[in-house]
Design an enzyme around this catalytic site. Structure first.
Site, PDB file in Angstrom:
ATOM      1  N   ASN A 162       0.884  -1.173   0.000  1.00 55.91           N
ATOM      2  CA  ASN A 162       0.000   0.000   0.000  1.00 55.91           C
ATOM      3  C   ASN A 162       0.919   1.219   0.000  1.00 55.91           C
ATOM      4  O   ASN A 162       1.653   1.442   0.969  1.00 55.91           O
ATOM      5  CB  ASN A 162      -0.866  -0.048   1.265  1.00 55.91           C
ATOM      6  CG  ASN A 162      -1.787   1.148   1.370  1.00 55.91           C
ATOM      7  OD1 ASN A 162      -1.597   2.162   0.693  1.00 55.91           O
ATOM      8  ND2 ASN A 162      -2.780   1.039   2.217  1.00 55.91           N
ATOM      9  N   VAL A 163       0.885   2.000  -1.080  1.00 58.83           N
ATOM     10  CA  VAL A 163       1.845   3.107  -1.200  1.00 58.83           C
ATOM     11  C   VAL A 163       1.659   4.161  -0.099  1.00 58.83           C
ATOM     12  O   VAL A 163       2.569   4.946   0.157  1.00 58.83           O
ATOM     13  CB  VAL A 163       1.784   3.786  -2.598  1.00 58.83           C
ATOM     14  CG1 VAL A 163       2.178   2.822  -3.690  1.00 58.83           C
ATOM     15  CG2 VAL A 163       0.419   4.425  -2.859  1.00 58.83           C
TER      16      VAL A 163
ATOM     17  N   SER B  26      -2.457  15.050 -12.896  1.00 58.10           N
ATOM     18  CA  SER B  26      -3.724  15.131 -13.638  1.00 58.10           C
ATOM     19  C   SER B  26      -3.934  16.586 -14.037  1.00 58.10           C
ATOM     20  O   SER B  26      -3.476  17.498 -13.321  1.00 58.10           O
ATOM     21  CB  SER B  26      -4.882  14.688 -12.741  1.00 58.10           C
ATOM     22  OG  SER B  26      -6.116  15.054 -13.330  1.00 58.10           O
TER      23      SER B  26
ATOM     24  N   TYR C  88      -8.742  15.515  -4.465  1.00 56.81           N
ATOM     25  CA  TYR C  88      -7.953  14.979  -5.591  1.00 56.81           C
ATOM     26  C   TYR C  88      -7.113  16.095  -6.238  1.00 56.81           C
ATOM     27  O   TYR C  88      -5.930  15.911  -6.541  1.00 56.81           O
ATOM     28  CB  TYR C  88      -8.924  14.367  -6.589  1.00 56.81           C
ATOM     29  CG  TYR C  88      -8.311  13.660  -7.777  1.00 56.81           C
ATOM     30  CD1 TYR C  88      -7.719  12.401  -7.646  1.00 56.81           C
ATOM     31  CD2 TYR C  88      -8.343  14.245  -9.047  1.00 56.81           C
ATOM     32  CE1 TYR C  88      -7.187  11.751  -8.754  1.00 56.81           C
ATOM     33  CE2 TYR C  88      -7.813  13.593 -10.155  1.00 56.81           C
ATOM     34  CZ  TYR C  88      -7.234  12.350 -10.003  1.00 56.81           C
ATOM     35  OH  TYR C  88      -6.703  11.705 -11.102  1.00 56.81           O
TER      36      TYR C  88
ATOM     37  N   LYS D 299      -3.095  16.201  -6.561  1.00 54.75           N
ATOM     38  CA  LYS D 299      -2.450  16.239  -7.886  1.00 54.75           C
ATOM     39  C   LYS D 299      -1.646  17.524  -8.084  1.00 54.75           C
ATOM     40  O   LYS D 299      -0.625  17.515  -8.778  1.00 54.75           O
ATOM     41  CB  LYS D 299      -3.497  16.059  -8.981  1.00 54.75           C
ATOM     42  CG  LYS D 299      -4.152  14.665  -8.986  1.00 54.75           C
ATOM     43  CD  LYS D 299      -3.127  13.560  -9.170  1.00 54.75           C
ATOM     44  CE  LYS D 299      -3.746  12.197  -9.373  1.00 54.75           C
ATOM     45  NZ  LYS D 299      -2.732  11.127  -9.497  1.00 54.75           N
TER      46      LYS D 299
HETATM   47  P1  NAD Z   1      -7.505   3.009 -11.770  1.00 61.03           P
HETATM   48  O1  NAD Z   1      -8.392   3.238 -10.582  1.00 61.03           O
HETATM   49  O2  NAD Z   1      -8.052   2.288 -12.940  1.00 61.03           O
HETATM   50  O3  NAD Z   1      -6.166   2.250 -11.294  1.00 61.03           O
HETATM   51  C1  NAD Z   1      -5.446   2.667 -10.175  1.00 61.03           C
HETATM   52  C2  NAD Z   1      -4.679   1.492  -9.600  1.00 61.03           C
HETATM   53  O4  NAD Z   1      -4.015   1.948  -8.409  1.00 61.03           O
HETATM   54  C3  NAD Z   1      -5.582   0.321  -9.194  1.00 61.03           C
HETATM   55  O5  NAD Z   1      -5.078  -0.902  -9.679  1.00 61.03           O
HETATM   56  C4  NAD Z   1      -5.562   0.384  -7.672  1.00 61.03           C
HETATM   57  O6  NAD Z   1      -5.725  -0.884  -7.054  1.00 61.03           O
HETATM   58  C5  NAD Z   1      -4.177   0.954  -7.404  1.00 61.03           C
HETATM   59  N1  NAD Z   1      -4.095   1.530  -6.062  1.00 61.03           N
HETATM   60  C6  NAD Z   1      -5.046   2.259  -5.434  1.00 61.03           C
HETATM   61  N2  NAD Z   1      -4.644   2.545  -4.190  1.00 61.03           N
HETATM   62  C7  NAD Z   1      -3.414   1.990  -4.035  1.00 61.03           C
HETATM   63  C8  NAD Z   1      -2.496   1.948  -2.953  1.00 61.03           C
HETATM   64  N3  NAD Z   1      -2.771   2.531  -1.774  1.00 61.03           N
HETATM   65  N4  NAD Z   1      -1.319   1.312  -3.130  1.00 61.03           N
HETATM   66  C9  NAD Z   1      -1.034   0.701  -4.324  1.00 61.03           C
HETATM   67  N5  NAD Z   1      -1.879   0.708  -5.368  1.00 61.03           N
HETATM   68  C10 NAD Z   1      -3.049   1.343  -5.212  1.00 61.03           C
HETATM   69  O7  NAD Z   1      -6.962   4.454 -12.169  1.00 61.03           O
HETATM   70  P2  NAD Z   1      -6.341   4.980 -13.551  1.00 61.03           P
HETATM   71  O8  NAD Z   1      -7.395   5.693 -14.273  1.00 61.03           O
HETATM   72  O9  NAD Z   1      -5.551   3.924 -14.225  1.00 61.03           O
HETATM   73  O10 NAD Z   1      -5.367   6.094 -12.964  1.00 61.03           O
HETATM   74  C11 NAD Z   1      -3.991   5.896 -12.758  1.00 61.03           C
HETATM   75  C12 NAD Z   1      -3.378   7.225 -12.338  1.00 61.03           C
HETATM   76  O11 NAD Z   1      -3.654   8.199 -13.354  1.00 61.03           O
HETATM   77  C13 NAD Z   1      -3.977   7.773 -11.050  1.00 61.03           C
HETATM   78  O12 NAD Z   1      -2.978   8.441 -10.324  1.00 61.03           O
HETATM   79  C14 NAD Z   1      -5.010   8.764 -11.543  1.00 61.03           C
HETATM   80  O13 NAD Z   1      -5.269   9.766 -10.602  1.00 61.03           O
HETATM   81  C15 NAD Z   1      -4.295   9.314 -12.768  1.00 61.03           C
HETATM   82  N6  NAD Z   1      -5.209   9.931 -13.737  1.00 61.03           N
HETATM   83  C16 NAD Z   1      -6.187   9.207 -14.353  1.00 61.03           C
HETATM   84  C17 NAD Z   1      -7.031   9.834 -15.271  1.00 61.03           C
HETATM   85  C18 NAD Z   1      -8.126   9.105 -15.997  1.00 61.03           C
HETATM   86  O14 NAD Z   1      -8.897   9.762 -16.725  1.00 61.03           O
HETATM   87  N7  NAD Z   1      -8.249   7.800 -15.885  1.00 61.03           N
HETATM   88  C19 NAD Z   1      -6.846  11.192 -15.553  1.00 61.03           C
HETATM   89  C20 NAD Z   1      -5.835  11.892 -14.909  1.00 61.03           C
HETATM   90  C21 NAD Z   1      -5.009  11.244 -14.007  1.00 61.03           C
END
Ligand code: NAD
Length: 246
Positions: free
Chosen positions: A63-64, A141, A154, A158
């Site tokens: 867990n990060v 983000s 959030y 970010k």
């Molecule tokens: P997602 O929810 O599909 O995947 C996130 C992953 O992180 C999951 O597998 C989850 O289990 C893991 N995770 C969550 N908490 C954790 C923890 N405490 N320790 C370790 N792993 C953990 O999200 P995504 O859309 O793939 O997003 C990935 C990154 O990109 C995130 O930081 C998100 O904020 C950022 N982001 C996503 C979008 C989008 O549109 N999808 C846009 C901007 C930024």
């Protein structure tokens, strides 16, 4: 290009992190996959896919948000692969509410995972990254740059990543280490899948390219920033958003 490079990607069980892991695997990097134990099956599939293409991957649960777990993970990566060159801080969560309705728990959990997680992983990995003149790439983000309704927690996390990235870039430039931030717009992942249809339509309308991005498109940018071709890029904030920030 990434033969002999070891890359750790946090939150790589699905979505953008998964695409980044697979892309590094295709480029022949050794991939350290991280996520929570609840993502075990998905991680095993990714590991198998990388190995099927002749690559190397291992799974490291942590867990990060918890520094002790992160420190143990980094030690295990070092023991397993002998080094670490590239860290991609990708793990992040949302708990969306207007501030009026947001609980302290909803605020704190997003800050703990999405911002303190970046601190924990960078702090624990930095000595290894410095040894190899390596690279750190942080997934922020566009919400960190422009804010968003219902996302004070959030957006704060970010935006915090952006300040963190620029400060650390200044601290470690003398070691030849680069630190950059990627700011995705709307990307097709499980995180955005459940948005109400009207919100999805509005997001597409606001995006000059008129669509959501693909996780693979973000992965290519991250892999570029991790490559030797990007050696002179540090402290940068790079949008990948179909023009949403224009
Ligand atoms: P997602 O929810 O599909 O995947 C996130 C992953 O992180 C999951 O597998 C989850 O289990 C893991 N995770 C969550 N908490 C954790 C923890 N405490 N320790 C370790 N792993 C953990 O999200 P995504 O859309 O793939 O997003 C990935 C990154 O990109 C995130 O930081 C998100 O904020 C950022 N982001 C996503 C979008 C989008 O549109 N999808 C846009 C901007 C930024």
């Amino acid at each position: 290009m990434f033969e002999n490079k070891v890359v750790l990607i946090t939150g790589s069980g699905q979505g953008i992190g998964r695409a980044i892991a697979l892309c590094f695997g295709q480029k022949k990097a050794t991939v350290a996959l991280n996520d929570l134990p609840s993502q075990k099956e998905k991680l095993e599939e990714i590991k198998k896919e990388i190995e099927k293409n002749g690559g190397k991957a291992e799974i490291f649960f942590a867990n990060v948000a918890k520094l002790e777990e992160v420190e143990k993970m980094i030690q295990e990566v070092q023991k397993t692969f002998g080094k670490l060159d590239i860290l991609v801080n990708n793990a992040g969560i949302c708990r969306d509410k207007t501030l009026a309705k947001m609980t302290t728990e909803e605020w704190q959990s997003v800050i703990d995972v999405s911002l303190t997680g970046v601190f924990n992983c960078s702090k624990a990995a930095l000595p290894l990254i410095i040894q190899n003149r390596g690279k750190i790439i942080n997934i922020s983000s566009i919400v960190g740059a422009r804010g968003n309704f219902g996302q004070t927690n959030y957006a704060a996390a970010k935006a915090g990543i952006l300040g963190f990235t620029k400060s650390l870039a200044k601290e470690v430039g003398r070691f030849g280490v680069t630190v950059n931030a990627v700011l995705p717009g709307f990307i097709e992942t499980p995180l955005t899948e459940n948005l109400p249809e009207n919100v999805k339509a509005m997001a597409k309308n606001l995006t000059p390219l008129g669509r959501f991005g693909k996780p693979e498109e973000v992965a290519f940018l991250v892999v570029f920033l991790a490559s030797p071709e990007a050696d002179f890029i540090t402290g940068a904030e790079i949008n990948i958003d179909g023009g949403l920030m224009i």
